[in-house]
Design an enzyme around this catalytic site. Structure first.
Site, mmCIF file in Angstrom:
data_model
loop_
_atom_site.group_PDB
_atom_site.id
_atom_site.type_symbol
_atom_site.label_atom_id
_atom_site.label_comp_id
_atom_site.label_asym_id
_atom_site.label_seq_id
_atom_site.Cartn_x
_atom_site.Cartn_y
_atom_site.Cartn_z
ATOM 1 N N CYS A 33 -76.624 -20.485 19.427
ATOM 2 C CA CYS A 33 -76.839 -21.705 18.640
ATOM 3 C C CYS A 33 -76.314 -21.562 17.222
ATOM 4 C CB CYS A 33 -78.319 -22.058 18.615
ATOM 5 S SG CYS A 33 -78.925 -22.472 20.242
ATOM 6 N N ASP A 79 -75.337 -40.588 15.241
ATOM 7 C CA ASP A 79 -74.605 -40.586 16.506
ATOM 8 C C ASP A 79 -73.146 -40.173 16.289
ATOM 9 O OD1 ASP A 79 -74.321 -40.964 19.261
ATOM 10 O OD2 ASP A 79 -73.646 -43.037 19.000
ATOM 11 N N GLU A 124 -84.172 -32.419 23.066
ATOM 12 C CA GLU A 124 -82.872 -31.823 22.733
ATOM 13 C C GLU A 124 -82.104 -31.475 23.998
ATOM 14 O OE1 GLU A 124 -81.759 -29.286 19.046
ATOM 15 O OE2 GLU A 124 -82.404 -27.903 20.621
HETATM 16 NI NI NI Z 1 -78.374 -26.719 19.835
#
Ligand code: NI
Length: 135
Positions: A33, A79, A124
Site C-alpha cells: 500500500c 472521484d 475500501e
Molecule cells: Ni489501498
C-alpha cells in the site's frame, strides 16, 4: 429516531505513506500500500443521517437533497482523483480508510442541516469496511 442512508461510489488512488518515517519503515507498516505511485480502489461510501421524520414531509432528510450534498461535497472532489495529491481536504492526512471516513465526516457535518449526521461507512474493498460516528 430514524436512520436514513445514502450510498455512493467513487474510484480513487492513494498511497499509504508517513513522510515522517523512512521508506523502509513505511514499507514495514504499509507494505504494498506504500508503493511509490499509489494504487486504486473502487470505494463505496454510506452516509447515514439520524432524526425524527418531519410531520409535514415524513422525511428525516429528503434523500434527493442528501444525494446532492454527498455528490457536491464529496464525490465530485474525490472521484478519479489521487487522494494524496488532488483533494484539498485530504492534504496532510495519511489516506487510510479510517482517515478518509473522518475527513468525509468533517466535510459533511456542517452541510447536513436536516437531521444529524450519524455515521460514515467506507468500504475500501469487498471485505474491508470502516465506520466513523464522530468524536
Ligand atoms: Ni489501498
Amino acid at each position: 429516531m430514524v436512520y436514513v442512508t445514502r450510498r455512493a461510489t467513487f474510484s480513487a488512488a492513494h498511497r499509504l505513506y508517513n513522510p515522517e518515517l523512512s521508506d523502509s519503515e513505511n514499507d514495514a507498516i504499509y507494505d504494498k500500500c506504500s508503493n511509490k505511485h499509489g494504487h486504486g480502489h473502487n470505494y463505496i461510501v454510506e452516509v447515514t443521517v439520524a432524526g425524527e421524520p418531519r410531520v409535514e414531509t415524513g422525511y428525516v432528510i429528503d434523500l434527493k437533497k442528501l444525494k446532492e450534498i454527498v455528490g457536491r461535497e464529496i464525490i465530485d472532489k474525490v472521484d478519479h482523483k489521487h487522494l494524496n495529491i488532488d483533494v484539498e481536504f485530504m492534504q496532510g492526512i495519511i489516506p487510510t480508510a479510517e482517515n478518509i471516513a473522518k475527513a468525509f465526516w468533517k466535510v459533511l457535518y456542517q452541510k447536513i442541516t436536516e437531521g444529524t449526521l450519524y455515521s460514515i461507512r467506507l468500504h475500501e474493498t469487498e471485505n474491508n469496511v470502516v465506520e466513523y460516528r464522530g468524536e
